[in-house]
Design a protein around this motif. Structure first.
Motif, PDB file in Angstrom:
ATOM      1  N   TYR A 130      -2.322  -9.108  -4.277  1.00  0.00           N
ATOM      2  CA  TYR A 130      -2.196  -9.407  -2.855  1.00  0.00           C
ATOM      3  C   TYR A 130      -3.574  -9.657  -2.240  1.00  0.00           C
ATOM      4  O   TYR A 130      -3.792 -10.643  -1.530  1.00  0.00           O
ATOM      5  N   PHE A 131      -4.516  -8.762  -2.528  1.00  0.00           N
ATOM      6  CA  PHE A 131      -5.840  -8.904  -1.931  1.00  0.00           C
ATOM      7  C   PHE A 131      -6.594 -10.102  -2.493  1.00  0.00           C
ATOM      8  O   PHE A 131      -7.353 -10.754  -1.762  1.00  0.00           O
ATOM      9  N   CYS A 169      -1.104  -4.657  -5.610  1.00  0.00           N
ATOM     10  CA  CYS A 169      -2.095  -4.588  -4.529  1.00  0.00           C
ATOM     11  C   CYS A 169      -3.273  -5.517  -4.824  1.00  0.00           C
ATOM     12  O   CYS A 169      -3.721  -6.248  -3.939  1.00  0.00           O
ATOM     13  N   GLU A 170      -3.757  -5.458  -6.038  1.00  0.00           N
ATOM     14  CA  GLU A 170      -4.884  -6.301  -6.413  1.00  0.00           C
ATOM     15  C   GLU A 170      -4.543  -7.779  -6.253  1.00  0.00           C
ATOM     16  O   GLU A 170      -5.332  -8.558  -5.705  1.00  0.00           O
ATOM     17  N   ILE A 194       0.844  -1.199   0.000  1.00  0.00           N
ATOM     18  CA  ILE A 194       0.000   0.000   0.000  1.00  0.00           C
ATOM     19  C   ILE A 194       0.877   1.246   0.000  1.00  0.00           C
ATOM     20  O   ILE A 194       0.600   2.219  -0.714  1.00  0.00           O
ATOM     21  N   LYS A 218      -5.254 -13.058  -0.611  1.00  0.00           N
ATOM     22  CA  LYS A 218      -5.811 -13.097   0.741  1.00  0.00           C
ATOM     23  C   LYS A 218      -7.263 -13.579   0.706  1.00  0.00           C
ATOM     24  O   LYS A 218      -7.690 -14.348   1.571  1.00  0.00           O
ATOM     25  N   HIS A 219      -8.006 -13.147  -0.300  1.00  0.00           N
ATOM     26  CA  HIS A 219      -9.398 -13.579  -0.425  1.00  0.00           C
ATOM     27  C   HIS A 219      -9.472 -15.090  -0.657  1.00  0.00           C
ATOM     28  O   HIS A 219     -10.312 -15.783  -0.075  1.00  0.00           O
TER      29      HIS A 219
END
Length: 143
Positions: free
Chosen positions: A64-65, A61-62, A16, A68-69
């Motif tokens: 990474y998320f 970032c996308e 981030i 995590k999802h």
């Protein structure tokens, strides 16, 4: 023109922070353009580099998320189902609201067109279509 800060982004701790740094470098460069009036070729080249970094940081970032999802989905599938149910409820609410707005517009137009429809002669037989294609009430009793 002085070369903008085109050095590779230093990892500052989190993705981030890297994304934010890339964004600030684009904004800072755009502010410098206003002050120094550089050549168009220089602007295009430097802006392409900075925007590419910003896009790459956004993709990181996308990614990474999304990872995590996926981890959460594997660890707690019931949580994913709850989220999907909530999203479906919200979608149903949005669609119900849209349908209600359409019904309100329909009622408004029906009220607007009611005097026009009443001034026309009704068809001679019940259930017959009028010139506008509207079906008159078949079950109404002649008075």
């Amino acid at each position: 023109m002085a070369e903008p800060s085109l050095k590779p982004l230093e990892p500052t701790g989190t993705i981030i922070d890297e994304f934010e740094d890339a964004f600030h470098s684009v904004c800072k460069y755009l502010d410098q353009i206003d002050d120094k009036k550089p050549q168009m070729e220089d602007i295009k080249r430097d802006a392409d580099v900075l925007v590419s970094r910003f896009i790459d940081a956004g993709r990181t970032c996308e990614q990474y998320f999304l990872q995590k999802h996926i981890q959460i989905a594997n660890a707690k599938p019931e949580q994913v189902l709850k989220e999907e149910c909530n999203e479906l409820r919200l979608e149903i609410t949005r669609k119900d609201t849209a349908i209600e707005r359409h019904y309100e517009k329909l009622r408004s137009w029906q009220e607007t067109l009611k005097p026009t429809a009443a001034s026309r002669n009704p068809p001679s037989k019940p259930g017959q279509l009028s010139r506008t294609g509207a079906l008159y009430n078949v079950h109404s009793q002649p008075s």
